[in-house]
Structure formats: structure tokens, C-alpha cells
Design an enzyme around this catalytic site. Structure first.
Site, mmCIF file in Angstrom:
data_model
loop_
_atom_site.group_PDB
_atom_site.id
_atom_site.type_symbol
_atom_site.label_atom_id
_atom_site.label_comp_id
_atom_site.label_asym_id
_atom_site.label_seq_id
_atom_site.Cartn_x
_atom_site.Cartn_y
_atom_site.Cartn_z
ATOM 1 N N HIS A 178 -1.476 6.150 8.152
ATOM 2 C CA HIS A 178 -0.823 7.778 7.060
ATOM 3 C C HIS A 178 -1.411 9.192 7.225
ATOM 4 O O HIS A 178 -0.938 10.163 7.454
ATOM 5 C CB HIS A 178 -0.270 6.604 5.724
ATOM 6 C CG HIS A 178 1.205 5.785 6.502
ATOM 7 N ND1 HIS A 178 1.997 6.712 5.899
ATOM 8 C CD2 HIS A 178 1.707 4.973 5.506
ATOM 9 C CE1 HIS A 178 2.898 5.452 6.376
ATOM 10 N NE2 HIS A 178 2.177 4.030 5.567
ATOM 11 N N CYS A 219 7.552 -0.692 6.916
ATOM 12 C CA CYS A 219 6.829 0.109 5.484
ATOM 13 C C CYS A 219 7.578 0.735 4.451
ATOM 14 O O CYS A 219 8.887 1.303 5.531
ATOM 15 C CB CYS A 219 5.976 1.234 7.275
ATOM 16 S SG CYS A 219 5.773 2.764 6.744
ATOM 17 N N LEU A 220 7.190 1.320 4.097
ATOM 18 C CA LEU A 220 7.648 1.960 2.583
ATOM 19 C C LEU A 220 9.178 2.753 3.122
ATOM 20 O O LEU A 220 9.599 3.576 2.844
ATOM 21 C CB LEU A 220 7.666 2.385 1.375
ATOM 22 C CG LEU A 220 7.202 0.883 0.283
ATOM 23 C CD1 LEU A 220 6.118 1.743 -0.540
ATOM 24 C CD2 LEU A 220 8.302 0.071 0.124
ATOM 25 N N GLY A 241 0.913 -1.611 -0.126
ATOM 26 C CA GLY A 241 -0.089 0.082 0.034
ATOM 27 C C GLY A 241 0.903 1.316 0.359
ATOM 28 O O GLY A 241 1.983 1.348 0.374
ATOM 29 N N GLN A 259 2.811 9.308 1.558
ATOM 30 C CA GLN A 259 4.629 8.930 1.366
ATOM 31 C C GLN A 259 5.269 9.610 0.518
ATOM 32 O O GLN A 259 5.618 9.388 0.226
ATOM 33 C CB GLN A 259 4.746 7.978 1.641
ATOM 34 C CG GLN A 259 3.852 7.225 2.500
ATOM 35 C CD GLN A 259 3.665 5.506 2.569
ATOM 36 O OE1 GLN A 259 2.038 5.235 2.533
ATOM 37 N NE2 GLN A 259 4.923 4.818 3.279
ATOM 38 N N HIS A 277 -2.671 0.407 8.673
ATOM 39 C CA HIS A 277 -1.694 0.859 8.257
ATOM 40 C C HIS A 277 -1.612 2.366 6.765
ATOM 41 O O HIS A 277 -0.655 3.255 7.734
ATOM 42 C CB HIS A 277 -0.421 0.048 7.238
ATOM 43 C CG HIS A 277 1.056 0.473 7.691
ATOM 44 N ND1 HIS A 277 1.705 -0.074 7.880
ATOM 45 C CD2 HIS A 277 1.085 1.089 6.869
ATOM 46 C CE1 HIS A 277 2.991 0.277 7.740
ATOM 47 N NE2 HIS A 277 2.353 0.981 6.628
ATOM 48 N N GLU A 278 -2.661 2.053 6.513
ATOM 49 C CA GLU A 278 -2.462 3.213 5.554
ATOM 50 C C GLU A 278 -3.361 4.372 5.642
ATOM 51 O O GLU A 278 -2.983 5.629 5.281
ATOM 52 C CB GLU A 278 -2.854 2.548 3.753
ATOM 53 C CG GLU A 278 -1.955 1.429 3.144
ATOM 54 C CD GLU A 278 -0.870 1.660 3.307
ATOM 55 O OE1 GLU A 278 -0.838 2.616 2.908
ATOM 56 O OE2 GLU A 278 -0.253 1.118 3.362
HETATM 57 NI NI NI Z 1 3.828 2.798 5.368
#
Ligand code: NI
Length: 192
Positions: A149, A103-104, A49, A54, A145-146
Site C-alpha cells: 500500500h 483488502c478494506l 492492517g 487508505q 500487503h501493508e
Molecule cells: Ni489492504
């Protein structure tokens, strides 16, 4: 479409609350291009995701997709490409599960967080149509999680025991087998 730079922990935009998107904004070329770019960026990074924060955009938009055999998360059940705009989550009950996340925007770190096992997710798709869906297990965790963010929250904020933090290499070496078995049992029990 083009790939965008994924900002990393420490960048203030990851700590901002993203703002709701109006229908007019959503249908604009600028926002439709942002959505295309987020999809391409997520796929190029093998993410499950990606939220707008991000890529340094503070709008309440995230994209989620898990293809079979994702190299970062091979144990996750597949999720078809889903664009969520102004998403809202409501837990369906009190059950929580410990899920190992990465997480990216938090390079080379994973840790255990508590997530609701069953959620109701309401959102607009990229055309502005309303959706209401129930998500469970690891898939429910991915959407939580998304959404975090979009509120300026990172998974590290939710790691209750910092001793569970690992690099990706050390996860593979010391924690992977136990977690994959735990994840398999959760998916078997609750679905996705
Ligand atoms: Ni993330």
C-alpha cells in the site's frame, strides 16, 4: 481518536508512493493522532492492517493487528498491535506461498497472490525506536500487503490468475475450506 474514511480502489491516493516520515514529524501531535485514528479505523472495520494511503495520507505508516477470532480472517494467527513507520522488507529466501487476500480498500473481492514466506522487517515504532523482526507465513503476507500500500500497490495487481477472484460470499461457499486447510498447513510448517 476518531475513525477516518477508508478510501476505495479508484481513488488516486491508493496509487501514490507514500513518503518517509522524519523523527520530528513522527513525534508531532498531528502524526500521533493519525496513528491513533488508523488503529481505531482498522479495528472498527475488522481489518488485519491499515496503511496511511487508505485514509488518504501519504506517509509511510501502517498499523497491523490480528486478534483471536477476527471475523474477516478467522484463520490468521494473532498479531499484537504493531505500528510500523518507514518499514523495509527483505525476503530471507526464495520461497513463495499462494495466499488468499482481501483488502478494506477493495470491497467485496478476494484473490490469490504470491507472497514471500519468510521476511526480515525493519521499522520504527511510533516513538521512533528501531525494530528488526522476522515474520513468516500468513503474518509475513499481512506485512507485505501493508508495505505494498505504501508503494501504491494493491493486492489485485499481484493476482496472477484473475480466475481466482471471488466475492466474499463466493469465497465462503467455494474456496474457504481448501484455503483454510492450506493456510493451516503453512502456519504449522513455518509459524508466524
Ligand atoms: Ni489492504
Amino acid at each position: 481518536m476518531s475513525r477516518r474514511e477508508i478510501v476505495e480502489i479508484g481513488h488516486p491516493v491508493l496509487r501514490e508512493r507514500a513518503r518517509e516520515v522524519t523523527r520530528g514529524q513522527l513525534l508531532s501531535e498531528e502524526v500521533q493522532t493519525l496513528i491513533d485514528d488508523m488503529i481505531e479505523t482498522m479495528r472498527a472495520a475488522n481489518g488485519a492492517g491499515l496503511a496511511a494511503n487508505q485514509v488518504a495520507e501519504t506517509v509511510r505508516i501502517a498499523v497491523v493487528e490480528v486478534r483471536e477470532g477476527n471475523p474477516r480472517y478467522p484463520y490468521k494467527p494473532p498479531i499484537p498491535l504493531t505500528v510500523i513507520v518507514n518499514p523495509v522488507i527483505e525476503p530471507l529466501d526464495d520461497e513463495l506461498a499462494q495466499i488468499n487476500e482481501g483488502c478494506l480498500s477493495v470491497p467485496n473481492l478476494r484473490g490469490e497472490v504470491l507472497r514471500h514466506v519468510s521476511i526480515r522487517l525493519r521499522y520504527l515504532d511510533r516513538e521512533g525506536a528501531e525494530h528488526e523482526e522476522v515474520k513468516r507465513g500468513l503474518t509475513a503476507g499481512t506485512f507485505q500487503h501493508e508495505l505494498d500500500h505504501l508503494d501504491g500497490t494493491l493486492f489485485v495487481d499481484r493476482v496472477t490468475d484473475p480466475r481466482t477472484l471471488t466475492t466474499w460470499d463466493q469465497f465462503e461457499r467455494y474456496r474457504r475450506d481448501e484455503f483454510v486447510e492450506r493456510a493451516r498447513r503453512l502456519v504449522e510448517r513455518v509459524g508466524s
